[in-house]
Design an enzyme around this catalytic site. Structure first.
Site, PDB file in Angstrom:
ATOM      1  N   ARG A 105      -7.663  -0.220   1.333  1.00  0.00           N
ATOM      2  CA  ARG A 105      -8.174  -1.494   0.815  1.00  0.00           C
ATOM      3  C   ARG A 105      -8.647  -1.355  -0.626  1.00  0.00           C
ATOM      4  O   ARG A 105      -8.667  -2.336  -1.381  1.00  0.00           O
ATOM      5  CB  ARG A 105      -9.287  -2.018   1.709  1.00  0.00           C
ATOM      6  CG  ARG A 105     -10.558  -1.178   1.752  1.00  0.00           C
ATOM      7  CD  ARG A 105     -11.397  -1.448   2.969  1.00  0.00           C
ATOM      8  NE  ARG A 105     -10.741  -0.967   4.187  1.00  0.00           N
ATOM      9  CZ  ARG A 105     -11.234  -1.120   5.409  1.00  0.00           C
ATOM     10  NH1 ARG A 105     -12.382  -1.736   5.586  1.00  0.00           N
ATOM     11  NH2 ARG A 105     -10.589  -0.661   6.454  1.00  0.00           N
TER      12      ARG A 105
ATOM     13  N   ASP B  64     -12.097   7.351   4.187  1.00  0.00           N
ATOM     14  CA  ASP B  64     -10.892   7.079   4.966  1.00  0.00           C
ATOM     15  C   ASP B  64     -10.545   5.596   4.989  1.00  0.00           C
ATOM     16  O   ASP B  64      -9.552   5.191   5.575  1.00  0.00           O
ATOM     17  CB  ASP B  64     -11.074   7.598   6.401  1.00  0.00           C
ATOM     18  CG  ASP B  64      -9.760   7.725   7.153  1.00  0.00           C
ATOM     19  OD1 ASP B  64      -8.705   7.775   6.489  1.00  0.00           O
ATOM     20  OD2 ASP B  64      -9.780   7.767   8.396  1.00  0.00           O
TER      21      ASP B  64
ATOM     22  N   LYS C  37       0.846  -1.198   0.000  1.00  0.00           N
ATOM     23  CA  LYS C  37       0.000   0.000   0.000  1.00  0.00           C
ATOM     24  C   LYS C  37       0.880   1.247   0.000  1.00  0.00           C
ATOM     25  O   LYS C  37       1.657   1.478   0.925  1.00  0.00           O
ATOM     26  CB  LYS C  37      -0.906  -0.002   1.234  1.00  0.00           C
ATOM     27  CG  LYS C  37      -1.718   1.283   1.428  1.00  0.00           C
ATOM     28  CD  LYS C  37      -2.468   1.262   2.763  1.00  0.00           C
ATOM     29  CE  LYS C  37      -3.058   2.628   3.105  1.00  0.00           C
ATOM     30  NZ  LYS C  37      -3.689   2.637   4.447  1.00  0.00           N
TER      31      LYS C  37
ATOM     32  N   ASP D 155       1.578   6.327   5.883  1.00  0.00           N
ATOM     33  CA  ASP D 155       0.545   5.462   5.316  1.00  0.00           C
ATOM     34  C   ASP D 155       1.015   4.745   4.049  1.00  0.00           C
ATOM     35  O   ASP D 155       0.274   3.959   3.477  1.00  0.00           O
ATOM     36  CB  ASP D 155      -0.731   6.250   5.031  1.00  0.00           C
ATOM     37  CG  ASP D 155      -1.993   5.419   5.210  1.00  0.00           C
ATOM     38  OD1 ASP D 155      -1.927   4.407   5.932  1.00  0.00           O
ATOM     39  OD2 ASP D 155      -3.032   5.771   4.635  1.00  0.00           O
TER      40      ASP D 155
ATOM     41  N   ASP E   7      -2.527  10.460   3.830  1.00  0.00           N
ATOM     42  CA  ASP E   7      -3.953  10.167   3.933  1.00  0.00           C
ATOM     43  C   ASP E   7      -4.637  11.221   4.785  1.00  0.00           C
ATOM     44  O   ASP E   7      -4.547  11.209   6.005  1.00  0.00           O
ATOM     45  CB  ASP E   7      -4.160   8.780   4.542  1.00  0.00           C
ATOM     46  CG  ASP E   7      -5.635   8.411   4.647  1.00  0.00           C
ATOM     47  OD1 ASP E   7      -6.450   9.042   3.947  1.00  0.00           O
ATOM     48  OD2 ASP E   7      -5.957   7.490   5.418  1.00  0.00           O
TER      49      ASP E   7
ATOM     50  N   GLU F 208      -9.508   3.917   2.395  1.00  0.00           N
ATOM     51  CA  GLU F 208      -9.038   3.969   1.011  1.00  0.00           C
ATOM     52  C   GLU F 208      -7.964   2.942   0.687  1.00  0.00           C
ATOM     53  O   GLU F 208      -7.803   2.536  -0.458  1.00  0.00           O
ATOM     54  CB  GLU F 208      -8.515   5.383   0.694  1.00  0.00           C
ATOM     55  CG  GLU F 208      -7.063   5.669   1.078  1.00  0.00           C
ATOM     56  CD  GLU F 208      -6.766   5.522   2.559  1.00  0.00           C
ATOM     57  OE1 GLU F 208      -5.614   5.178   2.897  1.00  0.00           O
ATOM     58  OE2 GLU F 208      -7.667   5.745   3.392  1.00  0.00           O
TER      59      GLU F 208
ATOM     60  N   LYS G 173      -9.805  13.219   8.465  1.00  0.00           N
ATOM     61  CA  LYS G 173      -9.296  12.852   9.775  1.00  0.00           C
ATOM     62  C   LYS G 173      -9.159  14.100  10.660  1.00  0.00           C
ATOM     63  O   LYS G 173      -9.044  15.227  10.166  1.00  0.00           O
ATOM     64  CB  LYS G 173      -7.903  12.214   9.646  1.00  0.00           C
ATOM     65  CG  LYS G 173      -7.853  10.889   8.934  1.00  0.00           C
ATOM     66  CD  LYS G 173      -6.401  10.407   8.844  1.00  0.00           C
ATOM     67  CE  LYS G 173      -6.269   9.095   8.097  1.00  0.00           C
ATOM     68  NZ  LYS G 173      -6.771   7.950   8.880  1.00  0.00           N
TER      69      LYS G 173
END
Length: 461
Positions: free
Chosen positions: A314, A310, A228, A251, A233, A312, A240
């Site tokens: 996956r 949020d 990933k 991230d 993010d 995202e 967030k």
């Protein structure tokens, strides 16, 4: 080559020579059974040295010069990793370890503890080096290089490690080892059927992209690594809070870790057919950001309702895993800083992993214990699969209820991997919250020493 990428091997290890001083890594029991020479033992007793974990005692010679050192191992299970303190406690110079513990384990702990992130501030450091035999030194340097690459990439802020910058590093790593590296960028993602990667990253000033690297011998065991690469993010339109956004440069920790692992595999010349996939995006907020309630058809054909922007990671992994599985590998590993639920379950030190392959799970667990590389298997519990149902689409990216979040995220990813594929998903943290002997505060490599050894076994090496 970017100066902060440890493709060149770390310099904290050196060749053995007569000039190095001994550092005796000992337990309290070692001080009673003749392991230490009489003069050093007398000095230890006179000073009250008890071999407590992480303690150091400098030992003078007969002429008053520094002759040796004693380092306490205590009785902790990760005693070898406590040798990370040596790089900071020992005076400058070359040293060699004498201990009942394996030399390579002590050297690895020493090397991991020597790390510092130097891109933006050049701190003056002592030149403390550990002298090793060539075979041990080369292997330990290889593992340090992989861990340091992962740490460096995570520690670098997004203004210097956005999707474009990550591609530069990706290509540089591939070029260094003679791998083929390609990318699919921006609207070409739509043209080549990667709609979820495009949706997540399209609001950023830097275009989303899928990075791909191929290396090794065709016909060898096929190993595919997916990481990933969400370089920052914000949470998207489900933004967030400031406190939760503070560490979101990490991230892309999954991408950083698979690149560190790929470095080790390629540097060792393992006989595998290696493929590395990194969906590199920034989950930003703009007028064209994807929205809660949107529905997208994934590369695999499953429709996905966006119930939280949020969730995202996956999404980008789903398209990448589908692509990976179109040419089924012998081993498929994905790594991601995916859920806070994983941290609640296992804390920040242990890497949760998911797989339906019992043999794979058993062997990974065995290696992790042997390597002091902690991980723990969590269940792909089929009873929670119903939580992925959506009223309007095939599945939702964010099940309601807030329960078993790490498991439902893994079950989401499982939808995009074939049933016959040997697959494991790692939901890592990618960060060390408080300094440890072998790990300073900041970006961290999780599980890649275990995975490297597993791949080495798979390659028959």
């Amino acid at each position: 080559m970017s100066s902060y990428c440890y493709i060149d091997r770390p310099s904290v290890l050196t060749e053995k020579s007569a000039a190095s001083r001994p550092v005796h890594a000992v337990t309290a029991a070692d001080m009673e059974d003749g392991t230490i020479d009489a003069a050093a033992l007398a000095w230890a007793r006179a000073t009250g040295f008890a071999a407590d974990a992480g303690s150091l005692l400098l030992v003078p010679g007969a002429d008053g010069t520094l002759a040796a050192a004693l380092f306490g191992l205590g009785s902790e299970p990760d005693a070898a990793l406590s040798a990370g303190k040596l790089s900071k406690l020992l005076p400058a110079g070359d040293w060699h370890v004498e201990s009942r513990l394996p030399e390579d384990r002590i050297a690895l702990g020493f090397g991991l503890g020597s790390y510092s992130f130097r891109r933006y501030r050049q701190d003056k450091q002592k030149q403390v080096r550990l002298a090793l035999g060539d075979e041990v030194r080369i292997e330990v340097e290889r593992q340090l290089a992989g861990a340091f690459l992962a740490r460096d990439l995570i520690n670098t802020p997004t203004n210097d490690m956005g999707p474009e910058d990550l591609e530069v590093v990706f290509r540089a790593l591939g070029q260094h080892y003679g791998a083929q590296a390609t990318s699919i960028v921006g609207d070409d993602l739509l043209a080549q059927n990667f709609p979820l990667i495009h949706a997540v990253g399209r609001a950023s000033a830097q275009a989303p992209r899928l990075l791909e690297m191929r290396w090794g011998r065709q016909g060898a065991p096929r190993v595919t690594l997916v990481g990933k690469g969400v370089c920052f993010d914000t949470g998207g339109l489900d933004i967030k809070s400031a406190s939760n956004m503070a560490l979101m440069k990490k991230d892309m920790g999954g991408a950083a870790n698979v690149l560190g692992l790929a470095l080790m595999i390629m540097d060792a010349g393992l006989d595998v057919d290696l493929r590395v996939l990194v969906p590199a995006v920034e989950n930003s907020i703009a007028g064209n950001a994807f929205r809660p309630g949107d529905i997208y058809r994934s590369r695999k054909g499953l429709t996905v309702q966006i119930d939280n922007t949020d969730a995202e990671g996956r999404l980008v992994l789903a398209d990448a895993l589908s692509y990976a599985d179109e040419t089924p590998p012998d081993l498929l590993i994905d790594m991601a800083t995916l859920t806070g639920a994983a941290r609640v379950a296992l804390g920040t030190d242990i890497a949760p992993f998911f797989t339906d392959d019992e043999a794979l799970a058993t062997r990974l667990s065995e290696i992790s214990r042997e390597e002091n590389d902690p991980m723990w298997r969590l269940p792909l519990w089929p009873g929670y699969d119903k939580d992925l149902k959506s009223r309007a689409a095939d599945i939702t990216n964010a099940p309601s209820g807030g329960m078993a979040g790490s498991i439902t995220a893994a079950l989401f990813l499982k939808r995009f991997v074939g049933k016959q594929t040997r697959w494991a998903h790692f939901d890592i943290y990618g960060w060390t919250l408080s300094e440890k002997p072998h790990a300073p505060l900041g970006g961290e490599a999780f599980a890649i020493r275990t995975l490297y050894r597993y791949v080495r076994d798979l390659a028959g090496q």
